[in-house]
Each structure stands twice: as structure tokens, then as C-alpha cells.
Design a protein around this motif. Sequence first.
Motif, PDB file in Angstrom:
ATOM      1  N   VAL A  22       0.837  -1.199   0.000  1.00 39.81           N
ATOM      2  CA  VAL A  22       0.000   0.000   0.000  1.00 39.81           C
ATOM      3  C   VAL A  22       0.875   1.253   0.000  1.00 39.81           C
ATOM      4  N   THR A  23       1.983   1.230   0.731  1.00 37.88           N
ATOM      5  CA  THR A  23       2.896   2.368   0.740  1.00 37.88           C
ATOM      6  C   THR A  23       3.431   2.653  -0.658  1.00 37.88           C
ATOM      7  N   ALA A  24       3.880   1.610  -1.352  1.00 40.70           N
ATOM      8  CA  ALA A  24       4.381   1.782  -2.719  1.00 40.70           C
ATOM      9  C   ALA A  24       3.294   2.333  -3.631  1.00 40.70           C
ATOM     10  N   PHE A  25       2.087   1.784  -3.509  1.00 44.70           N
ATOM     11  CA  PHE A  25       0.972   2.199  -4.352  1.00 44.70           C
ATOM     12  C   PHE A  25       0.606   3.661  -4.103  1.00 44.70           C
ATOM     13  N   LEU A  26       0.496   4.058  -2.836  1.00 43.31           N
ATOM     14  CA  LEU A  26       0.099   5.430  -2.517  1.00 43.31           C
ATOM     15  C   LEU A  26       1.183   6.438  -2.903  1.00 43.31           C
ATOM     16  N   LEU A  27       2.441   6.066  -2.727  1.00 44.96           N
ATOM     17  CA  LEU A  27       3.527   6.946  -3.170  1.00 44.96           C
ATOM     18  C   LEU A  27       3.445   7.190  -4.677  1.00 44.96           C
ATOM     19  N   ALA A  28       3.183   6.110  -5.430  1.00 43.53           N
ATOM     20  CA  ALA A  28       3.061   6.243  -6.882  1.00 43.53           C
ATOM     21  C   ALA A  28       1.871   7.116  -7.253  1.00 43.53           C
ATOM     22  N   LYS A  29       0.761   6.972  -6.517  1.00 41.47           N
ATOM     23  CA  LYS A  29      -0.416   7.786  -6.784  1.00 41.47           C
ATOM     24  C   LYS A  29      -0.161   9.262  -6.498  1.00 41.47           C
ATOM     25  N   GLN A  30       0.799   9.547  -5.630  1.00 39.67           N
ATOM     26  CA  GLN A  30       1.163  10.934  -5.340  1.00 39.67           C
ATOM     27  C   GLN A  30       2.097  11.521  -6.394  1.00 39.67           C
ATOM     28  N   GLY A  31       2.496  10.694  -7.352  1.00 38.70           N
ATOM     29  CA  GLY A  31       3.351  11.176  -8.430  1.00 38.70           C
ATOM     30  C   GLY A  31       4.816  10.818  -8.298  1.00 38.70           C
ATOM     31  N   HIS A  32       5.169  10.080  -7.254  1.00 37.18           N
ATOM     32  CA  HIS A  32       6.554   9.659  -7.085  1.00 37.18           C
ATOM     33  C   HIS A  32       6.855   8.453  -7.973  1.00 37.18           C
ATOM     34  N   LYS A  33       8.093   8.361  -8.433  1.00 44.35           N
ATOM     35  CA  LYS A  33       8.553   7.178  -9.143  1.00 44.35           C
ATOM     36  C   LYS A  33       8.947   6.133  -8.095  1.00 44.35           C
ATOM     37  N   VAL A  34       8.315   4.954  -8.149  1.00 39.95           N
ATOM     38  CA  VAL A  34       8.463   3.964  -7.087  1.00 39.95           C
ATOM     39  C   VAL A  34       8.801   2.599  -7.680  1.00 39.95           C
ATOM     40  N   LEU A  35       9.773   1.942  -7.063  1.00 36.13           N
ATOM     41  CA  LEU A  35      10.083   0.544  -7.367  1.00 36.13           C
ATOM     42  C   LEU A  35       9.792  -0.284  -6.125  1.00 36.13           C
ATOM     43  N   ALA A  36       8.926  -1.272  -6.258  1.00 43.91           N
ATOM     44  CA  ALA A  36       8.660  -2.218  -5.176  1.00 43.91           C
ATOM     45  C   ALA A  36       9.495  -3.473  -5.421  1.00 43.91           C
ATOM     46  N   VAL A  37      10.213  -3.913  -4.402  1.00 47.17           N
ATOM     47  CA  VAL A  37      11.091  -5.079  -4.512  1.00 47.17           C
ATOM     48  C   VAL A  37      10.590  -6.158  -3.564  1.00 47.17           C
ATOM     49  N   ASP A  38      10.315  -7.330  -4.111  1.00 51.81           N
ATOM     50  CA  ASP A  38       9.795  -8.449  -3.311  1.00 51.81           C
ATOM     51  C   ASP A  38      10.953  -9.372  -2.950  1.00 51.81           C
ATOM     52  N   MET A  39      11.363  -9.322  -1.672  1.00 53.08           N
ATOM     53  CA  MET A  39      12.460 -10.163  -1.201  1.00 53.08           C
ATOM     54  C   MET A  39      11.976 -11.337  -0.351  1.00 53.08           C
ATOM     55  N   ASP A  40      10.698 -11.655  -0.476  1.00 55.89           N
ATOM     56  CA  ASP A  40      10.123 -12.797   0.230  1.00 55.89           C
ATOM     57  C   ASP A  40       9.720 -13.842  -0.808  1.00 55.89           C
ATOM     58  N   SER A  41      10.272 -15.044  -0.702  1.00 58.61           N
ATOM     59  CA  SER A  41      10.014 -16.073  -1.712  1.00 58.61           C
ATOM     60  C   SER A  41       8.547 -16.513  -1.744  1.00 58.61           C
ATOM     61  N   GLN A  42       7.760 -16.145  -0.747  1.00 58.05           N
ATOM     62  CA  GLN A  42       6.326 -16.423  -0.814  1.00 58.05           C
ATOM     63  C   GLN A  42       5.665 -15.670  -1.963  1.00 58.05           C
ATOM     64  N   GLY A  43       6.253 -14.535  -2.319  1.00 60.84           N
ATOM     65  CA  GLY A  43       5.773 -13.790  -3.471  1.00 60.84           C
ATOM     66  C   GLY A  43       4.473 -13.038  -3.277  1.00 60.84           C
ATOM     67  N   ASN A  44       4.084 -12.786  -2.038  1.00 62.64           N
ATOM     68  CA  ASN A  44       2.796 -12.127  -1.815  1.00 62.64           C
ATOM     69  C   ASN A  44       2.776 -10.683  -2.306  1.00 62.64           C
ATOM     70  N   LEU A  45       3.882  -9.952  -2.167  1.00 62.12           N
ATOM     71  CA  LEU A  45       3.920  -8.585  -2.684  1.00 62.12           C
ATOM     72  C   LEU A  45       3.809  -8.601  -4.211  1.00 62.12           C
ATOM     73  N   SER A 134      16.969 -13.766   7.491  1.00 64.83           N
ATOM     74  CA  SER A 134      17.573 -14.542   6.422  1.00 64.83           C
ATOM     75  C   SER A 134      18.518 -13.671   5.602  1.00 64.83           C
ATOM     76  N   GLU A 135      19.131 -14.273   4.588  1.00 63.48           N
ATOM     77  CA  GLU A 135      19.964 -13.505   3.671  1.00 63.48           C
ATOM     78  C   GLU A 135      19.138 -12.443   2.949  1.00 63.48           C
ATOM     79  N   GLN A 136      17.848 -12.747   2.697  1.00 60.91           N
ATOM     80  CA  GLN A 136      16.990 -11.753   2.056  1.00 60.91           C
ATOM     81  C   GLN A 136      16.845 -10.504   2.923  1.00 60.91           C
ATOM     82  N   THR A 137      16.611 -10.706   4.223  1.00 61.35           N
ATOM     83  CA  THR A 137      16.436  -9.565   5.125  1.00 61.35           C
ATOM     84  C   THR A 137      17.727  -8.786   5.285  1.00 61.35           C
TER      85      THR A 137
END
Length: 259
Positions: A22-45, A134-137
Motif C-alpha cells: 500500500v505504501t508503494a501504491f500510494l507513493l506512486a499515486k502521489q506522483g513519485h517514481k516507485v520501485l517495489a522489490v519483493d524479497m520474500d520467496s512467498q511472493g505475496n507482494l 535470512s539472507e533476504q532480510t
Amino acid sequence: MTKVITFAIQKGGVGKTMTSGVTAFLLAKQGHKVLAVDMDSQGNLTQFLSGSDNLLDFENETVLEAIKEGDAKKYIKVLDDNLHLLPTDDFLATIAHYLFTEHRGHRSLALKECLESVRDYYDYIIIDTPPALSEQTINSLGASTHVVVMFETSKFCYNAVPRFLDTVQAAKEKINPDLEIAGILRTLADAKRSDSKAMVDLIAEEYPDLVFDTVIQRRATTGRLPIYGLWENPESKKAFEYHGKFLKELIERVTKKAK
């Protein structure tokens, strides 16, 4: 300067994916350029932001391949003009084996190295992490300017907070001197439960300089976001109410700390 913000703690069920998404989405809606990075192998993001339940859609085109190549450019998915995604899949669970047997650079800075080529394009890079140290964190902390410590209002999460703060301090001392704590975010609070309110108050008493003023309360409309999506959701105004207040605080804090 690009703000790279990791949402983390070594416990599951604390709202990391919901809050980072939601943070990534709302930042983008405000006009910011945003990259969301999913570092959890569950892949929920990845599922949450892309709207795809099938991680096979991203096979061989994920953050793991980006780390192995040392360059994220060709693995980034464009969700809209302002919101981009570096997805993941189950194979990210093999990252430790890669880092310890094949990687030739600093094992804890592999993510940071792969983001260098794209970092300046974005105003914010938002990183979701797994529920473990983990190594991801550790790589996420190594790549970040800030970390939001997630606190779900329960005793087990309360026990995890000081240990995670120690981990953040160790990461700052050993691998990333630029890392700062943006704050502790109290999430999934239940106004109907006295124990939840007690935890909200207790963590504020113990860490008065770190807690965000905003408390993310449990709300059915927020819980339904993965079902109805982010873009065309008639419940979005109610669903984003608390996260919108948190986002205002977050921007103020990371901007202030950058000065």
C-alpha cells in the motif's frame, strides 16, 4: 536522493506485505517514481501489486536473476507510469546457496549492487522482506537508507522488537553505515481487545522516540485489498485511511533524516 525503505521484523503475520504494498501504491499515486522489490520467496507482494496469483508468470525474470546478473534493469516490470515491480518466486529461497557458493562480491550487499543501475531513476524503493533473519532480510538492510520496524500488537512480536533493533544496529555498523530507523509501526491493532491496546501503549512507552503516531487498526476493507485489488477498488478510501496517515509521517521522517 532516492529513499530505499525496507519493511521488516523476524516474525510473520505482522502486515509487512500489506503495508509495503500500500505504501508503494500510494507513493506512486502521489506522483513519485516507485520501485517495489519483493524479497520474500512467498511472493505475496508480487501477487498483491501485479494482480497475478501465478508466480510462474515471472519465472526466470525475478529479483533472484537480477542479483545473479548484478543488474536489475531487465527484470523490472512496469505496473503503471509511476509504479514498477521487481518480482520474486519460490526460487528466491535458494539465494543463500547462491551467495555462499557462487557470488563473488559481498554477500550482504548483493541486492544493493543489483539496484545500483536503476536506483537514481526512482524517488522511492520499497522492499518487502520474509518473516526471518535470512539472507533476504540482511541484503534488504544492506541496500536501504531506512527501515520500518513492524510491530503487530502481540506478545511474541513485542519480544522480537529489541532483537531486531540489535540486528539493524549490527547491519549499520558492519555493512551499511547509511542505514537509519524510520520508526516502529504498530499494526493490526484491535480496538476491541484490551491486550492489543496494552501492547500499543507499552511499545510507545519503551520506544517513545521511534514509534509512529499512526497505529494501523484492523479493518475489514484493508483485509479485502488482496481480493478486490488496489486500482479499481470502491472500498479504497476506507481501506487506505490509516496507511495514508502513516505515509505522511513516513515521508516527513525520511526527508528529515536525509537533511
